[in-house]
Design an enzyme around this catalytic site. Structure first.
Site, PDB file in Angstrom:
ATOM      1  N   ASP A  92       0.861  -1.165   0.000  1.00 27.09           N
ATOM      2  CA  ASP A  92       0.000   0.000   0.000  1.00 27.09           C
ATOM      3  C   ASP A  92       0.908   1.229   0.000  1.00 27.09           C
ATOM      4  O   ASP A  92       2.062   1.173   0.403  1.00 27.09           O
ATOM      5  CB  ASP A  92      -0.926  -0.022   1.222  1.00 27.09           C
ATOM      6  CG  ASP A  92      -2.121   0.923   1.026  1.00 27.09           C
ATOM      7  OD1 ASP A  92      -3.006   0.940   1.894  1.00 27.09           O
ATOM      8  OD2 ASP A  92      -2.143   1.655   0.011  1.00 27.09           O
ATOM      9  N   GLY A  94       0.761   4.256   1.458  1.00 27.33           N
ATOM     10  CA  GLY A  94       1.019   5.103   2.615  1.00 27.33           C
ATOM     11  C   GLY A  94      -0.052   6.138   2.872  1.00 27.33           C
ATOM     12  O   GLY A  94      -0.189   6.635   3.977  1.00 27.33           O
ATOM     13  N   GLY A  95      -0.821   6.494   1.858  1.00 23.47           N
ATOM     14  CA  GLY A  95      -1.828   7.547   2.001  1.00 23.47           C
ATOM     15  C   GLY A  95      -2.777   7.262   3.142  1.00 23.47           C
ATOM     16  O   GLY A  95      -2.956   8.075   4.052  1.00 23.47           O
ATOM     17  N   GLN A 190     -11.619   6.742  -5.998  1.00 25.16           N
ATOM     18  CA  GLN A 190     -12.129   7.410  -4.811  1.00 25.16           C
ATOM     19  C   GLN A 190     -13.483   8.035  -5.162  1.00 25.16           C
ATOM     20  O   GLN A 190     -14.031   7.781  -6.237  1.00 25.16           O
ATOM     21  CB  GLN A 190     -11.128   8.481  -4.330  1.00 25.16           C
ATOM     22  CG  GLN A 190      -9.856   7.901  -3.718  1.00 25.16           C
ATOM     23  CD  GLN A 190     -10.079   7.223  -2.369  1.00 25.16           C
ATOM     24  OE1 GLN A 190     -11.184   7.158  -1.852  1.00 25.16           O
ATOM     25  NE2 GLN A 190      -9.000   6.681  -1.806  1.00 25.16           N
ATOM     26  N   GLY A 217     -11.476   4.117  -0.131  1.00 26.91           N
ATOM     27  CA  GLY A 217     -12.458   4.944   0.550  1.00 26.91           C
ATOM     28  C   GLY A 217     -13.610   4.164   1.138  1.00 26.91           C
ATOM     29  O   GLY A 217     -14.621   4.721   1.534  1.00 26.91           O
ATOM     30  N   ASP A 267      -7.810  -7.416   1.012  1.00 28.70           N
ATOM     31  CA  ASP A 267      -6.844  -7.521   2.122  1.00 28.70           C
ATOM     32  C   ASP A 267      -7.552  -7.048   3.378  1.00 28.70           C
ATOM     33  O   ASP A 267      -8.398  -6.137   3.294  1.00 28.70           O
ATOM     34  CB  ASP A 267      -5.613  -6.636   1.873  1.00 28.70           C
ATOM     35  CG  ASP A 267      -5.862  -5.199   2.331  1.00 28.70           C
ATOM     36  OD1 ASP A 267      -6.406  -4.419   1.521  1.00 28.70           O
ATOM     37  OD2 ASP A 267      -5.549  -4.873   3.505  1.00 28.70           O
TER      38      ASP A 267
HETATM   39  C1  K7H Z   1      -9.493  -1.115   6.884  1.00 26.50           C
HETATM   40  N1  K7H Z   1     -10.120  -0.339   5.861  1.00 26.50           N
HETATM   41  C2  K7H Z   1      -9.404   0.212   4.844  1.00 26.50           C
HETATM   42  N2  K7H Z   1      -9.947   0.999   3.908  1.00 26.50           N
HETATM   43  C3  K7H Z   1      -8.945   1.401   3.115  1.00 26.50           C
HETATM   44  C4  K7H Z   1      -8.939   2.263   2.026  1.00 26.50           C
HETATM   45  C5  K7H Z   1      -7.743   2.546   1.389  1.00 26.50           C
HETATM   46  C6  K7H Z   1      -6.540   1.956   1.832  1.00 26.50           C
HETATM   47  C7  K7H Z   1      -6.545   1.071   2.925  1.00 26.50           C
HETATM   48  C8  K7H Z   1      -7.745   0.800   3.553  1.00 26.50           C
HETATM   49  N3  K7H Z   1      -8.065   0.041   4.666  1.00 26.50           N
HETATM   50  N4  K7H Z   1      -5.360   2.289   1.218  1.00 26.50           N
HETATM   51  C9  K7H Z   1      -5.292   3.253   0.293  1.00 26.50           C
HETATM   52  N5  K7H Z   1      -4.102   3.626  -0.253  1.00 26.50           N
HETATM   53  N6  K7H Z   1      -6.409   3.905  -0.112  1.00 26.50           N
HETATM   54  C10 K7H Z   1      -7.711   3.472   0.252  1.00 26.50           C
END
Ligand code: K7H
Length: 371
Positions: A92, A94-95, A190, A217, A267
């Site tokens: 992921d 980092g945002g 998003q 989101g 995930d």
């Molecule tokens: C546990 N819920 C969750 N919603 C997410 C939503 C996102 C995410 C990780 C998340 N984890 N990582 C992103 N970079 N953007 C959207």
């Protein structure tokens, strides 16, 4: 030219089952990725994770850039070598973690600046820096764009601004990532719970062109109904011929409902986090081994699952370990839960291949509710 071929072998309604082929191995979809936040699927060895048939795990830019730092992981040969996991890794960007974990964070067009939740040190994360960390330093196989998280509930204007910034960052990520044969870059849709914004986001991402498309989101407090409402339209806004990844989801019932609406990858920390707190997921719903009713229950957790490692241990023994707060209790329940989630994905893939997903969905929901 897509970096990783995605072959859809069968469909059932909006659901698909197939193979995402990567240089480090094939990913059978629908797929569940165990979360390995700081280079470890918590309380599990990589051999235990492999024994569950997981094809891919997730790592986090935010956590690894803070500790041990991405540069150190690179000096030690990259994340795969560092943690001895030679199959695919998705990282992921980092945002999400910056905005949900770090102390103070400022979001500007150029970059996000934040203070580490560990020691308060100051850090900058730009789209370009996130690409460098994921693709060059950690060496992950699937890289996620940097996006801006808005916490729900939010106004349409706020969701629109964040979505459009995420789309501009998507272009910058694509430019910084460049063209690579052995690594893939996914964009993140998003737009909160606003269909028109979700459509605009999907259109912008499609124009830029990605190897896969995530739905971001969600699983941020909108609840099951709120999520399913968005899933009734969001997946199909994304290109059908590329993998669709629903980030951070979820409970078994959420996964089943999302697969039925066209999602291919998932995930969630739920199986490992709940396992560490004594919860075991079963075909009849979740149970907590702390409960006194298991004190002398000699039955195994999941008698019919030969795969699950905990099929040899009695619930009484697991109850004892959890009550005594023994590390082995956390290990066995994490292992059991990841094995259960992989069993669920394997059953979903088979149900789609045989055109019986609807029946599977109904039976599964009835059994899960029983608890
Ligand atoms: C546990 N819920 C969750 N919603 C997410 C939503 C996102 C995410 C990780 C998340 N984890 N990582 C992103 N970079 N953007 C959207």
């Amino acid at each position: 030219m897509a970096a990783f071929p995605f072959k859809i072998d069968a469909t059932d309604g909006r659901a698909r089952t197939g193979i995402l082929a990567t240089p480090r191995g094939d990913i059978r979809t629908p797929a569940f990725m165990p979360v390995g936040t700081v280079g470890t699927v918590k309380a599990m060895t990589v051999d235990q994770v492999k024994s569950t048939s997981a094809d891919i795990i997730l790592g986090n830019t935010y956590h690894l850039m803070l500790r041990p730092t991405a540069e150190r992981v690179a000096r030690l040969g990259g994340l795969h070598k560092f943690m001895r996991w030679d199959k695919p890794i998705l990282t992921d960007s980092g945002g999400f973690q910056v905005m949900s974990l770090s102390k103070i964070c400022k979001v500007k067009e150029e970059a996000v600046t934040f203070q580490s939740h560990l020691d308060g040190s100051r850090h900058v994360l730009s789209p370009e820096r996130s690409m460098e960390i994921q693709a060059d330093l950690l060496g992950s196989d699937i890289v996620m764009q940097l996006d801006e998280l808005v916490s729900l509930p939010t106004t349409e204007d706020k969701a629109a601004d964040a979505m459009r910034r995420s789309a501009r960052w998507a272009q910058r990520c694509k430019d910084a990532f460049g063209t690579r044969d052995a690594q893939a870059l996914f964009g993140i849709q998003q737009g909160g719970t606003f269909a028109s914004l979700r459509q605009e986001s999907a259109d912008r991402l499609r124009e830029i062109g990605f190897d896969g498309y995530a739905i971001g989101g969600l699983a941020v407090g909108e609840g099951h109904e709120g999520m399913v409402e968005v899933l009734d339209y969001a997946p199909e806004m994304l290109p059908a011929e590329r993998p669709r990844y629903l980030m951070g989801v979820g409970k078994p019932i959420d996964i089943v409902e999302a697969v039925a609406r066209g999602v291919d990858m998932f995930d969630c920390v739920l199986p490992t986090r709940s396992g560490r707190h004594g919860q075991a997921w079963t075909w009849d719903g979740p149970i907590n081994l702390k409960n006194a009713r298991f004190a002398e229950d000699e039955n195994p957790l999941d008698s019919n699952s030969s795969v699950s490692p905990s099929c040899d241990y009695s619930k009484a023994y697991l109850h004892h370990l959890v009550r005594a707060d023994e590390i082995l209790g956390q290990v066995l329940l994490s292992w059991h839960n990841i094995a259960f989630f992989q069993d669920l994905m394997s059953q979903l893939r088979a149900a789609i291949a045989e055109g019986r997903l609807e029946a599977f969905r109904r039976t599964f929901a009835d059994r899960q509710r029983r608890m």
